[in-house]
Design a protein around this motif. Sequence first.
Motif, PDB file in Angstrom:
ATOM      1  N   ILE A 129       0.841  -1.204   0.000  1.00 45.70           N
ATOM      2  CA  ILE A 129       0.000   0.000   0.000  1.00 45.70           C
ATOM      3  C   ILE A 129       0.873   1.250   0.000  1.00 45.70           C
ATOM      4  N   GLY A 130       2.003   1.200   0.720  1.00 44.61           N
ATOM      5  CA  GLY A 130       2.937   2.325   0.713  1.00 44.61           C
ATOM      6  C   GLY A 130       3.447   2.623  -0.686  1.00 44.61           C
ATOM      7  N   SER A 131       3.698   1.573  -1.460  1.00 47.20           N
ATOM      8  CA  SER A 131       4.152   1.781  -2.841  1.00 47.20           C
ATOM      9  C   SER A 131       3.052   2.413  -3.689  1.00 47.20           C
ATOM     10  N   LEU A 132       1.798   2.068  -3.395  1.00 45.98           N
ATOM     11  CA  LEU A 132       0.678   2.657  -4.133  1.00 45.98           C
ATOM     12  C   LEU A 132       0.479   4.121  -3.763  1.00 45.98           C
ATOM     13  N   VAL A 133       0.739   4.451  -2.499  1.00 48.00           N
ATOM     14  CA  VAL A 133       0.664   5.849  -2.065  1.00 48.00           C
ATOM     15  C   VAL A 133       1.593   6.707  -2.925  1.00 48.00           C
ATOM     16  N   VAL A 134       2.786   6.158  -3.210  1.00 51.21           N
ATOM     17  CA  VAL A 134       3.758   6.882  -4.032  1.00 51.21           C
ATOM     18  C   VAL A 134       3.321   6.915  -5.491  1.00 51.21           C
ATOM     19  N   SER A 135       2.915   5.768  -6.030  1.00 49.63           N
ATOM     20  CA  SER A 135       2.586   5.705  -7.460  1.00 49.63           C
ATOM     21  C   SER A 135       1.369   6.558  -7.803  1.00 49.63           C
ATOM     22  N   THR A 136       0.453   6.742  -6.843  1.00 52.41           N
ATOM     23  CA  THR A 136      -0.739   7.561  -7.087  1.00 52.41           C
ATOM     24  C   THR A 136      -0.552   9.010  -6.653  1.00 52.41           C
TER      25      THR A 136
ATOM     26  N   LEU B 214       0.097  10.378  -3.743  1.00 50.71           N
ATOM     27  CA  LEU B 214      -0.535  10.744  -2.470  1.00 50.71           C
ATOM     28  C   LEU B 214      -2.030  11.024  -2.588  1.00 50.71           C
ATOM     29  N   ILE B 215      -2.754  10.190  -3.363  1.00 47.07           N
ATOM     30  CA  ILE B 215      -4.211  10.319  -3.353  1.00 47.07           C
ATOM     31  C   ILE B 215      -4.679  10.137  -1.915  1.00 47.07           C
ATOM     32  N   PRO B 216      -5.468  11.052  -1.372  1.00 43.55           N
ATOM     33  CA  PRO B 216      -5.824  11.033   0.049  1.00 43.55           C
ATOM     34  C   PRO B 216      -6.338   9.693   0.569  1.00 43.55           C
ATOM     35  N   GLY B 217      -7.195   9.008  -0.182  1.00 43.81           N
ATOM     36  CA  GLY B 217      -7.757   7.748   0.282  1.00 43.81           C
ATOM     37  C   GLY B 217      -6.700   6.714   0.593  1.00 43.81           C
TER      38      GLY B 217
ATOM     39  N   GLU C  59      -7.390  15.220   5.211  1.00 39.74           N
ATOM     40  CA  GLU C  59      -7.451  15.208   3.753  1.00 39.74           C
ATOM     41  C   GLU C  59      -7.838  16.582   3.216  1.00 39.74           C
ATOM     42  N   GLN C  60      -8.756  17.265   3.902  1.00 38.59           N
ATOM     43  CA  GLN C  60      -9.128  18.622   3.489  1.00 38.59           C
ATOM     44  C   GLN C  60      -7.946  19.575   3.602  1.00 38.59           C
ATOM     45  N   ILE C  61      -7.187  19.432   4.686  1.00 37.42           N
ATOM     46  CA  ILE C  61      -6.009  20.289   4.875  1.00 37.42           C
ATOM     47  C   ILE C  61      -4.988  20.040   3.779  1.00 37.42           C
ATOM     48  N   ASP C  62      -4.774  18.759   3.438  1.00 36.10           N
ATOM     49  CA  ASP C  62      -3.837  18.423   2.360  1.00 36.10           C
ATOM     50  C   ASP C  62      -4.276  19.070   1.050  1.00 36.10           C
ATOM     51  N   LEU C  63      -5.580  19.023   0.787  1.00 34.76           N
ATOM     52  CA  LEU C  63      -6.112  19.601  -0.450  1.00 34.76           C
ATOM     53  C   LEU C  63      -5.916  21.111  -0.467  1.00 34.76           C
ATOM     54  N   ILE C  64      -6.219  21.756   0.649  1.00 37.45           N
ATOM     55  CA  ILE C  64      -6.065  23.215   0.731  1.00 37.45           C
ATOM     56  C   ILE C  64      -4.606  23.615   0.553  1.00 37.45           C
ATOM     57  N   SER C  65      -3.705  22.893   1.221  1.00 37.53           N
ATOM     58  CA  SER C  65      -2.287  23.251   1.170  1.00 37.53           C
ATOM     59  C   SER C  65      -1.670  23.023  -0.202  1.00 37.53           C
TER      60      SER C  65
END
Length: 336
Positions: free
Chosen positions: A159-166, A168-171, A227-233
């Motif tokens: 899952i960590g590898s998917l976090v990188v490949s995507t 950092l999609i919040p989900g 996730e909202q904070i990440d989007l705003i930033s």
Amino acid sequence: MRSNPKAIKINFITIIAVYFLILVGGIVRSMGAGMGCPDWPKCFGEYIPPTSSADLPEDYQDMYLEKRLQKNQRLSGVLDNLGFSQLSKKVLSDTKVTEATFFDVHKAWTEYVNRLIGVVIGFLIVLNTFFAFSYRKEKLSVTLIAVASVILVLFQGWIGSLVVSTNLIPGFISFHMVLAILLVGLLLIQRHWMIDKRKLNVQGRYILITLLILFAIQILLGVQVREQIDLISSTTETLRSTWIGELGTVFYVHRSYSILLVVGIGYLLYINMKKNNMNWLLYALGAVVVAEVVMGAILSYFSMPVLVQPLHLLLATLAFGILFYLYLNTGLKSKY
């Protein structure tokens, strides 16, 4: 059942290490360093990240983006086969996924340290399982749950590898964090099964069940706020002092909901004090909850300081872990 002191010690060290990784992961996220390394498990194609962009090919952004997109194509096919068609489309169509990653030495090394700690924890999990095999004849469940933790760590790495490949999609980031909490839960169950349960007696089984459910909801609300904070930033250049005003209703629900948890935990402490049944974990729970409320207030009223965000996350997961372990030590015949 005879206990194995070495197994118990390694299990405790592993639990502490996982919590430390949760803290480090929170720091990485609050610093925006999650894509410090655009590939996985290497960092810019190396096991030790470069110290300058001059060490990279001229087209490195396009090169790593193309590799990520190819991986996402395969991931999309897997998700489709599993029935997650909407998530599959998001992996391919989300504009964030197609963003190129630029080299930043500070972010690269921050993420690299995060990964190194993850590797160390992987070895600790294996060591924890090795010592758990000493229980296989007297209590096989101890060994089996330790093996389950190894499987979960391997899944967590994927899952960590998917976090990188995507990109950092919040989900995916949130799911990655939830898996870390689940890992703590498995290790706590293992610990409970290995030690003498008479050493810790707690009143309030049904109160603890209720608090665990309420706390899980609060953590999920916190995840949505994060996730909202990440989007705003990532999409605006506004000052941090304005971020609170840009958050939706879920933030105010998350903040007000904490009052319910504080009251519930206060009642749990009260009934155990009344029974002269206080122990160090109950005192620790009270201290952690007070600290968590203070951290939440600092985030709300002092422009969300970067280092307070991961501490807020750590304290929330720590409180949940303490509640869960207390629940494991309650009797089925509790009056509450």
